[in-house]
Design a protein around this motif. Structure first.
Motif, PDB file in Angstrom:
ATOM      1  N   LEU A 244       0.830  -1.206   0.000  1.00 56.63           N
ATOM      2  CA  LEU A 244       0.000   0.000   0.000  1.00 56.63           C
ATOM      3  C   LEU A 244       0.864   1.255   0.000  1.00 56.63           C
ATOM      4  CD1 LEU A 244      -2.786  -1.203   2.447  1.00 56.63           C
ATOM      5  CD2 LEU A 244      -3.004  -0.810  -0.008  1.00 56.63           C
ATOM      6  N   ALA A 245       1.988   1.162   0.708  1.00 58.56           N
ATOM      7  CA  ALA A 245       2.890   2.321   0.724  1.00 58.56           C
ATOM      8  C   ALA A 245       3.446   2.574  -0.668  1.00 58.56           C
ATOM      9  CB  ALA A 245       4.030   2.072   1.723  1.00 58.56           C
ATOM     10  N   PHE A 246       3.816   1.517  -1.330  1.00 58.16           N
ATOM     11  CA  PHE A 246       4.344   1.661  -2.699  1.00 58.16           C
ATOM     12  C   PHE A 246       3.288   2.252  -3.628  1.00 58.16           C
ATOM     13  CE2 PHE A 246       4.734  -0.021  -7.002  1.00 58.16           C
ATOM     14  CZ  PHE A 246       6.001   0.417  -7.357  1.00 58.16           C
ATOM     15  N   ILE A 247       2.088   1.718  -3.514  1.00 57.87           N
ATOM     16  CA  ILE A 247       1.012   2.207  -4.385  1.00 57.87           C
ATOM     17  C   ILE A 247       0.774   3.700  -4.146  1.00 57.87           C
ATOM     18  CG2 ILE A 247      -1.443   1.987  -4.937  1.00 57.87           C
ATOM     19  CD1 ILE A 247      -1.329  -0.888  -3.926  1.00 57.87           C
ATOM     20  N   ARG A 248       0.741   4.050  -2.865  1.00 54.74           N
ATOM     21  CA  ARG A 248       0.476   5.451  -2.537  1.00 54.74           C
ATOM     22  C   ARG A 248       1.538   6.360  -3.152  1.00 54.74           C
ATOM     23  NH1 ARG A 248      -1.836   9.282   0.812  1.00 54.74           N
ATOM     24  NH2 ARG A 248      -3.596   7.885   1.085  1.00 54.74           N
ATOM     25  N   GLU A 249       2.767   5.930  -3.026  1.00 55.47           N
ATOM     26  CA  GLU A 249       3.851   6.749  -3.558  1.00 55.47           C
ATOM     27  C   GLU A 249       3.721   6.896  -5.075  1.00 55.47           C
ATOM     28  OE1 GLU A 249       7.484   5.576  -1.841  1.00 55.47           O
ATOM     29  OE2 GLU A 249       8.622   7.253  -2.674  1.00 55.47           O
ATOM     30  N   GLY A 250       3.406   5.752  -5.729  1.00 51.94           N
ATOM     31  CA  GLY A 250       3.252   5.799  -7.183  1.00 51.94           C
ATOM     32  C   GLY A 250       2.051   6.628  -7.606  1.00 51.94           C
TER      33      GLY A 250
ATOM     34  N   VAL B1314      12.868  -3.980 -13.734  1.00 51.82           N
ATOM     35  CA  VAL B1314      11.933  -2.913 -13.339  1.00 51.82           C
ATOM     36  C   VAL B1314      11.477  -2.156 -14.573  1.00 51.82           C
ATOM     37  CG1 VAL B1314      11.691  -0.762 -12.056  1.00 51.82           C
ATOM     38  CG2 VAL B1314      12.890  -2.698 -11.025  1.00 51.82           C
ATOM     39  N   ARG B1315      12.459  -1.782 -15.409  1.00 49.90           N
ATOM     40  CA  ARG B1315      12.103  -1.032 -16.616  1.00 49.90           C
ATOM     41  C   ARG B1315      11.135  -1.816 -17.493  1.00 49.90           C
ATOM     42  NH1 ARG B1315      15.857   3.191 -16.789  1.00 49.90           N
ATOM     43  NH2 ARG B1315      17.776   2.474 -15.837  1.00 49.90           N
ATOM     44  N   ALA B1332      14.228   4.173  -8.433  1.00 54.15           N
ATOM     45  CA  ALA B1332      14.845   4.090  -7.111  1.00 54.15           C
ATOM     46  C   ALA B1332      13.856   3.543  -6.089  1.00 54.15           C
ATOM     47  CB  ALA B1332      15.347   5.474  -6.683  1.00 54.15           C
ATOM     48  N   PHE B1333      12.611   4.101  -6.076  1.00 56.82           N
ATOM     49  CA  PHE B1333      11.729   3.592  -5.017  1.00 56.82           C
ATOM     50  C   PHE B1333      11.178   2.208  -5.328  1.00 56.82           C
ATOM     51  CE2 PHE B1333       7.309   3.851  -6.143  1.00 56.82           C
ATOM     52  CZ  PHE B1333       7.060   5.032  -6.828  1.00 56.82           C
ATOM     53  N   SER B1334      11.205   1.856  -6.608  1.00 54.25           N
ATOM     54  CA  SER B1334      10.834   0.488  -6.951  1.00 54.25           C
ATOM     55  C   SER B1334      11.865  -0.492  -6.400  1.00 54.25           C
ATOM     56  CB  SER B1334      10.752   0.315  -8.462  1.00 54.25           C
ATOM     57  OG  SER B1334       9.677   1.068  -8.964  1.00 54.25           O
ATOM     58  N   LEU B1335      13.132  -0.137  -6.572  1.00 48.53           N
ATOM     59  CA  LEU B1335      14.181  -1.041  -6.085  1.00 48.53           C
ATOM     60  C   LEU B1335      14.145  -1.140  -4.566  1.00 48.53           C
ATOM     61  CD1 LEU B1335      16.970  -0.106  -8.617  1.00 48.53           C
ATOM     62  CD2 LEU B1335      15.846  -2.340  -8.382  1.00 48.53           C
ATOM     63  N   ARG B1336      13.859  -0.024  -3.923  1.00 44.81           N
ATOM     64  CA  ARG B1336      13.732  -0.054  -2.465  1.00 44.81           C
ATOM     65  C   ARG B1336      12.604  -1.012  -2.054  1.00 44.81           C
ATOM     66  NH1 ARG B1336      14.148   5.404  -2.153  1.00 44.81           N
ATOM     67  NH2 ARG B1336      11.946   5.718  -1.678  1.00 44.81           N
ATOM     68  N   TYR B1337      11.512  -0.872  -2.777  1.00 42.11           N
ATOM     69  CA  TYR B1337      10.350  -1.730  -2.504  1.00 42.11           C
ATOM     70  C   TYR B1337      10.720  -3.192  -2.701  1.00 42.11           C
ATOM     71  CZ  TYR B1337       5.595  -3.673  -3.284  1.00 42.11           C
ATOM     72  OH  TYR B1337       4.436  -4.415  -3.249  1.00 42.11           O
TER      73      TYR B1337
END
Lengths: 483, 1375
Positions: A244-250, B1314-1315, B1332-1337
């Protein structure tokens, strides 16, 4: 507290889902509430949609619709006719209208004895002994009529005011008119369990029709896991929170660049969904209910169908406690006569066994529900409606059944704003036709909406160039049953 | 709590007042929707045309302004001063209801304030006269006033205006838009970036995301016209038709079932879906498509599908059949009214943007559509009958017609020769075998020798029986000294498997069925056995099984069944279904099931029970339990005759009642089962029971014999062989003569019992001395003539001839299909049997028959419409293989059971069939004869092997008693001896003469009905040969005929309608069908039509012309607006289905007219229009609004930027499949189950079957339409269920998983992963910060999963990540 920290997932995996929710009530959960509210009108133009508030002061805040699918015989329950006994075995003195099976016999007496009940002296048969003990709480309408003589269309007519699919169910109208009191619960819930299925016509009976989709019934399986489609999380809580955190950020970037309110609402739906995943299982978890309560309802009854119906009734009370507007209960088949799972009261044969068995299923749980609501002070704000789609014929079908009778039958109301111990209307001496104060489902729903604080003529929705109502262009509030 | 609620209420009222006043509503709509209803419903009763309490009436503005005794009620522009508002705000007494005061809600009062303050718009110029509602006298005035509305004016093509900014675009559409923007100080947004554009175009045109290749090529295409090239490519894709057909399906409430109880299928409805897809891909012009929807079957030049060889146009009419129907309509007229209402509703909303169906009970409240208009249109649709239409080109079905006719002619000629010879021989044989003393024992030379052979064979059988008993004893089965049990055609012992030890009906264990210790184990939940299809047809039969019941309380399980391949027709040994613990003969719809009144089953656990059911050709059914009759045998009645099961089209089941039944499974065990191709006698059943289970195979017998026995048998066998050789040499004709004798003996035996038998006189007179011969003849002759007179009298008195289809009535009936023929044939036609030993079953009378050349030739034959006035209707008809006769009341096609008169036609010889029509008396109805696949019913019959089915009709009578007419022409009554015969020889001569004359008449096409009856009786009695083995000259011709007949294709059907004659509908005041008034001539609504239609047909063709017309002001506007809506997210008229007074007005009326006019000019081409629109700059703008637009045009009415839209339900589902590379793009054909598990659902959503009572839950969550009316603009809702679906639905998760595993298979660096995933899911690469935030995730996912897999190989993490990208709003929202 910053909700995003909550959802980052990092270092919070030890917090339980329940704990999470508690903390969320001041976090993103409060946003979720506004999301639900702002949903209204986010779909179709809502020029004709009222604000979610009653038109006038309501007498009841919740409805429990105990639907007796298949058609309960009024003659054997709430409209006893001594004349049937006198004329048992004789041909009908009046012409018989076309019936579904055209296998019409002679007049058939009821196998159940009738007597006056309670202070009010309301005449009832011995079919429902537990409800009979509560006769002073029931307002029986003995002059019901329906336009339809078959199950599926009859069910649609009884639920939506129209004999075909596509129109909103009474529960959806109620939810639309009043909104929901609980952000984590749908406004309209249909309970099933013990293998109960939707009456003939299918789940379209519980549809929101052209009303916005959030008013559609959620069908809860009270004894199944998961109780609701897709309600069981597919992953561990920590994973889901991180998701959910990821979705929110996206989503945030996307929302900013489009400035679309509907996207904002859709984003917040994830938070509501997250909460529902816990709220719904909690609702169906009866482990906290006392032994006395379980006994009262018959939850541990040896008969599986009765226990399943009892569970529905108990969950109904829990839904009422949680502010759900409209709850519908579902009967279970007992395989008697020409019935099937969707129409368990439909005894075209073996009336004695079939009705006897079905009454046993619902009588005690429903009576328990009334008693329990009373004990908790909820009876006064809850309206209970007991009805099938039509009644049954005074003459037999074959040797021991009764065919459909839409020309006269009974239903009862109880609870908030209802004058208990009342009888309204009457059928003829054989119980074939309603002759005094004829009522229709339009009148029933006009009355129900009235008790809920809504004027049925003003609760409208514009669709396809027409303003639709639950009561079509008909309906009068049945004043006689109002307290 | 209550106080709180009140405050909320108060606040909401207060809050509403200024808000409503601020948004100036369109005055007419405001009046019509908020003011008029209140005045009409609350006030008219006392202050209207009939009554004026206090001198006030409120039904016109003038009257309100004049007011009543208390002064003016309305002061325009000043609500405060208007008495009306003051009165409304108070409680107001209501007439006749002392305790009920009128209390109006605050919102209503606020509406009146708004209305008066804003000028009190009121179209009611003059008060209505009191009679106007019913007599319609005011209608012309109302019509004229209402017709003055923008959408009813002719379309005129305006020139594109000149905006101030001439540099933005030359495209006329852009110029129209820009002028409006400039007028409001708005500027168009910048162009969308190319990635956004390619995604937008792909979704809009094909409903699918762009493929990675398409994106790359488009981005690389730097040449001019790159967009146009992409657009052309997308328009040419087959996916285009699938996308736009779905839009159209929303308009016609497409579904493949009728809803209501049982949700019966609309057979072959998918063909209509395919038709739309093909039409959009082929860019069939819109006017053509609309014309086909209304009258595709009537078009003089229909479109032909050359590849498939069928009529495309006719498929359009299927939309008339996509209606909901009630279940078992007791009131069929009520159902018809709802059906036609749905047809009118859809037609007028979809193609005209009108809500015509509002005029069913009263003149339309707002639009110029009268109630008469409604009933003019009603007549058009009520005139057509529902059916399954044949779509094949006739020449395809008439293949080999000439050759078949020629061969049939040759067959007839050869038959006539053979019959002439046989007739001569017959009279000699009769005489030769009728010598005194030989009456009962007809001698054929060679009999003595043959008897010796028989005796030897009896001795061999005795040895074999001894061996059989020995084998049983060896096996431990109780030995028996009884006679040998009867021989089955198939037997299953369940030793090791479910093989058939006698025939070829080997069974397969299904769904958990097991074989253990020589028994079949059935769990009562899912287990059963199904065999291979029958190798030959079965009529009479016996089912036999040894059963152990697991529980006596189980319900409805079948022990042994024979059923048609689709499970619709069956006979079965059933336990406890209708009566607890009792056995019954189960059958389709209980047709042949009656209570045998047998005792309740009492078998103890593990006890073996023997059951048999015997089905006889006299239609009786007898049950046996443990060898003794179980209850009493019965004959189910004329409508439930013995069911024939055809070769290749039926099979045997064990443990299941029939395929498709509820609760069909038996819990228990089967020791053994046998099937006999004949009806066993009671004694034989007992023998079989006593012999017990344990079929012994020939091998086992062999092994059980002693050496001596074997030796003796071998020597006997040798002797038999020798004598057979001798018989053949000395008496070459012995076999044939033996067969003739057998038939003759059987015929004589039958003739003794049956008066109408052609040889009855022979039997009576045979053996009489000359003296008595004459007397006997005279008494017989007198009896015949009296009987004939009595029968004729009976028939004349009791029956009213309704139609004689052998005569004048034929042309008055309606037909569809390759057959039946237009005119009645003469007596003596016949059908060449397509298989089996017979050349033909008999000769047909005059009448209409569907199977003159082939039983694959299908047809529907329907009567004129009539009012049912008799208790019974009897038809003299024949048929087979699922053909049916039905009384269809009020066009209701789905009836089944006793309240819908109908009968299966299952006899190949003509006979009377009575329909009990008492229940339907008073209804308007027609009779329908139809081959199996033309029958629309809940319980559809099944055709025979190869799709064969046939019927024939002679005549129809109305009557009241239960008796059907008596046969007047029976062989008995035939006047063949013109002069009284003096002797048996005389009689034989005359018989020969009559037969020979009849055969000659048949040969020369001059056969009379009497002669036909005579010949037919002799053929059916086997006295004139019909067996191929007896017809050496006919047989090769029949073989040649069958070879060609086999090549006749099975017709293809689709839902459609049958045109008959036009019928005007009665006017129904207030829509009440119980009070019909005068009929209204058929026609279209006055607004856009010319009343009335001058046609004897329904008028659909005329209606099609009026709708699909350039001069119709609505059609082109409505259709262009629909396309605009789909491309731009909102119509120029936002209420796409309503162009009437309650609809919204167009935002750009000039643009709409420009497009409508141009659409017609360009030949109503959808592809051209779409191409034209998507090549505008407007379509290609960015979706980012300017500051000014955000502030002044938040709804984006003026289109200064692109509208963000959520994808449709189907598009979301299809995208999930397409993105992960799993979309199955197979086109066309029957749909797939919409609620199947994810792995079985990979086709595009348009191919998911739409069952009204079981809609796809996934699609429903995302607002897929509920199929009940036209829905040109779908809801776009936001509900938590959508989020729950994306989080938890197995379908979503499965697709994410599929992508993850394919990703890891490809290999590479994690940021490449990711790409790639971003590009797939969102058609764009991630930004640096997204990466960057995808990789963190992803790292967090690896840690949280804790499965020790590194990220590069952690499939779970990539699955979660992919699913999370699906979860993004950018995935389901299109910019």
């Amino acid at each position: 507290m910053n909700s995003r920290d909550f959802l980052s997932g990092a270092g919070v995996s030890s917090i339980s889902r329940r704990e999470m929710l508690r903390r969320c009530s001041v976090g993103f959960g409060s946003v979720a509430m506004s999301a639900l509210i702002s949903e209204r009108g986010s779909g179709v133009p809502s020029a004709s949609s009222p604000s979610p508030a009653p038109h006038f002061r309501p007498k009841a805040r919740h409805v429990i619709f105990a639907y007796m699918s298949g058609g309960v015989s009024h003659l054997d329950s709430f409209d006893p006719k001594p004349e049937l006994k006198r004329r048992h075995g004789q041909p009908m003195p009046v012409p018989v209208r076309p019936t579904m099976f055209n296998n019409n016999g002679n007049i058939m007496a009821s196998p159940w004895e009738a007597s006056p009940r309670g202070q009010s002296g309301l005449e009832m048969t011995s079919l429902f002994p537990h409800l009979a003990a509560l006769a002073d709480d029931l307002a029986v309408i003995r002059s019901m009529t329906s336009k339809v003589n078959e199950h599926a269309q009859g069910n649609y007519f009884a639920h939506t005011g129209f004999p075909f699919m596509g129109h909103p169910s009474a529960g959806a109208w109620t939810s639309y008119g009043l909104g929901t009191e609980n952000k984590d619960m749908p406004g309209f819930v249909v309970l099933q369990g013990g293998g109960a299925v939707a009456p003939h016509g299918g789940v379209g009976l519980f549809s929101s029709g052209y009303l916005p989709a959030q008013h559609q019934a959620s069908i809860l399986q009270v004894d199944r896991e998961p109780a609701l489609a897709n309600i069981k999380p597919s992953e561990a809580d920590a994973l889901q929170r991180r998701r959910l955190a990821f979705i929110r950020e996206g989503d945030e970037r996307f929302a900013q660049s489009t400035a679309e309110p509907q996207i904002e609402a859709a984003i917040r739906n994830y938070e509501t969904a997250y909460r529902m995943q816990t709220a719904v299982p909690e609702l169906c978890d009866l482990s906290g209910e006392s032994e006395a309560t379980r006994k009262l309802y018959g939850l541990d009854a040896p008969r599986a169908d009765m226990a399943a119906y009892a569970r529905q009734c108990l969950v109904a009370r829990r839904l009422i406690e949680r502010g759900v507007r409209f709850v519908e209960l579902s009967c279970l088949t007992n395989k008697f006569g020409a019935d099937g799972a969707p129409n368990p009261w439909d005894q075209h044969g073996k009336l004695l066994e079939g009705h006897g068995s079905m009454a046993l299923q619902v009588d005690r749980p429903l009576a328990a529900l009334i008693r329990d609501l009373k004990a908790r002070g909820l009876f006064e704000e809850t309206l209970i409606v007991f009805s099938g789609e039509f009644g049954r014929t005074p003459f037999s079908q074959g040797k021991d059944g009764r065919d459909h009778n839409p020309y006269g039958f009974s239903l009862w109301l109880a609870g908030g704003g209802v004058k208990g111990g009342t009888v309204h209307g009457a059928t003829d001496e054989l119980g074939y036709y309603a002759i005094e104060d004829q009522c229709s489902f339009y009148d029933l729903w006009a009355t129900v909406l009235h008790l809920m604080g809504l004027n049925h003529e003003q609760l409208t929705y514009r669709f396809g160039g027409r303003d639709f109502r639950l009561t079509d262009v008909h309906g009068e509030v049945i004043q006689a049953v109002l307290a | 709590m209550r106080t709180f609620a009140c405050i909320v209420l108060l606040l909401s009222c207060l809050a509403n007042l200024p808000l409503r006043a601020a948004v100036a509503p369109e005055p007419r709509e405001f009046f019509e929707s908020r003011i008029r209803p209140v005045l009409a419903n609350q006030c008219h009763e006392c202050h209207g045309p009939s009554k004026q309490e206090g001198g006030l009436r409120v039904d016109s503005r003038t009257a309100l302004q004049q007011g009543g005794e208390s002064g003016p009620a309305l002061v325009v522009g000043n609500a405060k001063a208007s008495r009306l508002v003051q009165v409304l705000a108070q409680e107001h007494p209501r007439p006749g209801k002392t305790n009920d005061k009128l209390r109006l809600a605050g919102t209503v009062i606020a509406d009146f304030v708004t209305w008066i303050d804003q000028g009190a718009f009121d179209p009611r110029d003059v008060p209505a006269s009191s009679a106007s509602r019913d007599t319609n006298s005011a209608w012309p005035g109302i019509f004229a006033a209402r017709k003055d509305w923008w959408s009813f004016q002719p379309v005129e093509k305006p020139a594109a205006p000149e905006p101030r900014d001439t540099g933005w675009s030359d495209h006329p559409v852009d110029r129209f838009l820009l002028v409006e923007m400039e007028r409001r100080g708005l500027r168009p947004a910048v162009p969308a970036d190319r990635r956004t554009l390619v995604r937008r175009l792909a979704f809009a045109l094909t409903g699918l995301p762009p493929k990675p290749d398409e994106v790359r090529l488009f981005l690389e295409d730097a040449r001019p016209e790159a967009v146009a090239r992409l657009v052309d490519q997308l328009l040419a894709s087959p996916r285009f038709g699938e996308r736009w057909a779905r839009h159209w399906m929303d308009l016609v409430r497409f579904a493949e079932t009728h809803g209501s109880e049982g949700d019966p299928a609309i057979p072959e409805a998918w063909r209509y879906r395919d038709y739309l897809i093909r039409a959009f891909n082929a860019d069939v012009p819109c006017d053509q498509l609309i014309g086909e929807h209304l009258a595709g079957d009537l078009l003089p030049n229909p479109r032909w599908n050359e590849t498939e060889g069928f009529n495309e146009s006719i498929l359009g009419t299927a939309h008339l059949r996509l209606v909901e129907h009630g279940f078992q309509a007791v009131d069929t007229l009520d159902d018809q009214i709802k059906t036609v209402d749905s047809q009118i509703d859809v037609l007028s909303k979809a193609f005209q943007g009108l809500t015509t169906s509002c005029a069913r009970c009263h003149d339309h409240k707002f639009d110029p559509i009268s109630q008469r208009d409604y009933y003019a249109l009603f007549g058009v649709f009520a005139s057509v009958r529902p059916t399954q239409v044949t779509i094949d080109a006739p020449e395809r079905l008439r293949v080999h017609r000439t050759e078949l006719e020629k061969l049939k002619h040759e067959i007839k000629s050869a038959l006539a020769d053979a019959w002439s010879a046989a007739a001569k021989e017959l009279s000699q044989q009769l005489l030769g075998w009728s010598k005194p003393g030989e009456a009962n024992r007809l001698h054929v030379s060679g009999d003595e020798l043959n008897e010796e052979i028989a005796e030897l064979e009896r001795r061999i059988a005795t040895i074999n029986n001894a061996g059989r008993r020995a084998a049983l004893t060896l096996r431990g089965t109780p030995g028996t000294n009884q006679e040998a049990p009867p021989t089955p055609m198939s037997a299953w012992t369940f030793e090791g498997d479910a093989r058939d030890h006698v025939g070829g009906l080997h069974g397969e264990l299904q769904a958990g069925a097991m074989v253990r210790d020589g028994r079949l184990i059935l769990d009562g939940k899912s287990a059963f056995v199904r065999t291979a299809p029958l190798e030959r047809g079965l009529r009479e039969k016996t089912l036999e099984a040894w059963v152990i019941l697991a529980s006596l309380d189980q319900q409805g399980g079948g022990a042994m069944t024979i059923e048609t391949l689709d499970g619709r027709g069956f006979d079965s040994i059933v336990f406890g279904e209708q009566e607890a613990r009792r056995w019954m003969a189960g059958s389709d719809g209980f047709a042949r099931t009656r209570s045998a009144n047998g005792p309740a089953e009492t078998a103890k656990p593990g006890e073996l029970v023997h059951l048999a059911i015997v089905y006889r050709t006299d239609h009786s059914i007898a049950l046996y339990r443990n060898g003794a009759p179980y209850g009493s045998h019965y004959t189910p009645g004329e409508s439930a005759k013995l069911r024939a099961f055809e070769a290749g089209a039926a099979r045997v089941l064990f443990g299941m009642r029939h395929t498709g039944g509820g609760n069909p499974f038996l819990a228990g065990e089967l020791e053994e089962a046998r099937l006999y191709d004949r009806a066993l006698e009671g004694a034989e059943v007992m023998t079989s029971f006593k012999a017990g289970p344990g079929l012994v195979t020939p091998d086992q017998v062999e092994q059980a014999l002693t050496h001596e026995q074997r030796k003796e048998r071998a020597s006997l066998q040798m002797e038999v062989d020798g004598k057979r050789t001798e018989l053949a040499a000395r008496f070459p004709d012995y076999v044939r003569l033996g067969a003739v004798r057998a038939r003759l003996l059987a015929a004589l035996e039958a003739a003794a019992k049956v008066e109408s038998h052609p040889l009855h006189p022979w039997v009576r007179l045979r053996g009489k001395s000359d003296e008595w011969f004459r007397t006997e003849w005279q008494s017989l002759s007198a009896h015949w003539s009296q009987e004939r007179i009595a029968r004729r009298k009976f028939n004349q008195e009791k029956f009213q001839m309704a139609w004689d289809l052998a005569g004048d009535s034929a042309p008055t009936w309606f037909r569809h299909g390759i057959n039946p023929p237009e005119l009645a044939g003469a007596p003596g036609d016949f059908c060449v049997e397509p298989e089996g030993d017979r050349a033909l079953p008999g000769l047909l009378p005059a009448g209409i028959f569907s199977h003159g050349l082939s039983q694959k030739h299908n047809g529907v034959l329907t009567s004129p419409r009539f009012k049912v006035e008799s208790d019974s209707i009897s038809v003299r008809a024949l048929g087979g293989k699922g053909a049916r006769v039905r009384l269809i009341a009020d066009n209701y096609p789905l009836g089944a059971g006793s309240i819908f008169p109908q009968a299966n036609l299952s006899e190949d010889a003509p006979g009377w069939i009575r329909l009990d029509t008492a229940y339907r008396k008073g209804s308007w109805a027609y009779l329908e004869f139809a081959t199996a696949d033309e029958v629309i019913a809940r319980d559809r019959p099944s055709a025979g092997a190869g799709g064969r089915s046939f019927f024939g009709v002679e005549r129809i009578v109305f009557h009241n008693g239960k008796e059907t007419p008596k046969e007047e022409f029976t062989a008995m009554a035939i006047d063949w001896p013109a002069a009284a015969p003096a002797s048996l020889e005389d009689l034989a001569r005359q018989l020969n003469k009559s037969l020979s004359e009849a055969i000659d008449a048949w040969r020369t096409q001059s056969l009379s009905e009497e002669q036909r009856v005579l010949l037919d009786a002799f053929v059916r009695a086997g006295l004139l040969p019909s067996q191929l083995g007896d017809l050496p000259t006919v047989a090769p011709l029949v073989t040649a005929f069958r070879r060609l007949e086999n090549q006749v294709p099975v017709p293809r059907r689709a839902p459609g309608v049958l045109e008959t004659v036009g019928m005007n509908a009665p006017f129904l005041p207030r829509g009440d069908h119980t009070k019909p008034q005068d009929s209204v001539p058929r026609g279209y609504i006055q607004l856009a039509g010319s009343l009335p239609y001058h046609t004897s047909l329904s008028g659909r063709l005329e209606l099609a012309n009026e709708l699909a017309s350039a001069t119709n002001p609505l059609t082109a506007r409505v259709m262009v607006n629909r396309v605009w809506h789909h491309l731009f997210g909102r119509g120029l008229v936002a209420t796409v289905d309503n162009f009437g007074h309650l609809g919204e007005k167009p935002s750009h009326s000039q643009l709409l007219d420009f497009l409508a006019a141009r659409f017609v000019e360009q030949g109503w081409s959808f592809k051209e229009l779409i191409r034209f629109l998507v090549l505008t700059r407007a379509f290609q703008m960015s979706s980012e609004p300017s500051e000014r637009a955000r502030e002044f045009d938040p709804d984006n009415q003026w289109l200064s930027h692109a509208r963000v839209r959520r994808l449709d339900a189907e598009v979301i589902r299809d995208s999930l499949l397409a993105i992960v590379g799993r979309l199955d793009v197979t086109m066309f054909g029957p749909g797939v189950n919409a609620v199947a598990p994810p792995a079985d659902q990979r086709r595009r959503s348009i191919y998911l079957t739409i069952r009204r009572n079981n809609l796809s839950p996934f699609l429903q969550v995302f607002d897929a339409p509920k199929p009940f009316t036209t829905l040109g603009r779908r809801d776009v809702t936001n509900v938590p269920a959508q989020s729950l679906a994306f989080l938890n639905d197995p379908f979503v998760i499965e697709q994410a998983g599929a992508w993850a595993s394919s990703l890891l298979r490809e290999g590479g660096e994690t940021d490449q992963y990711v790409r790639r995933t971003y590009e797939r899911v969102l058609a764009r690469p991630p930004t640096e910060s997204e990466l960057a935030f995808s990789l963190r995730y992803l790292e967090d996912l690896v840690r949280l999963h804790g499965n020790g897999q590194p990220l590069s190989a952690n499939e779970l993490a990539w699955k979660d990540f992919t699913q999370s990208l699906f979860n993004l709003k950018e995935f389901i929202y299109l910019r």
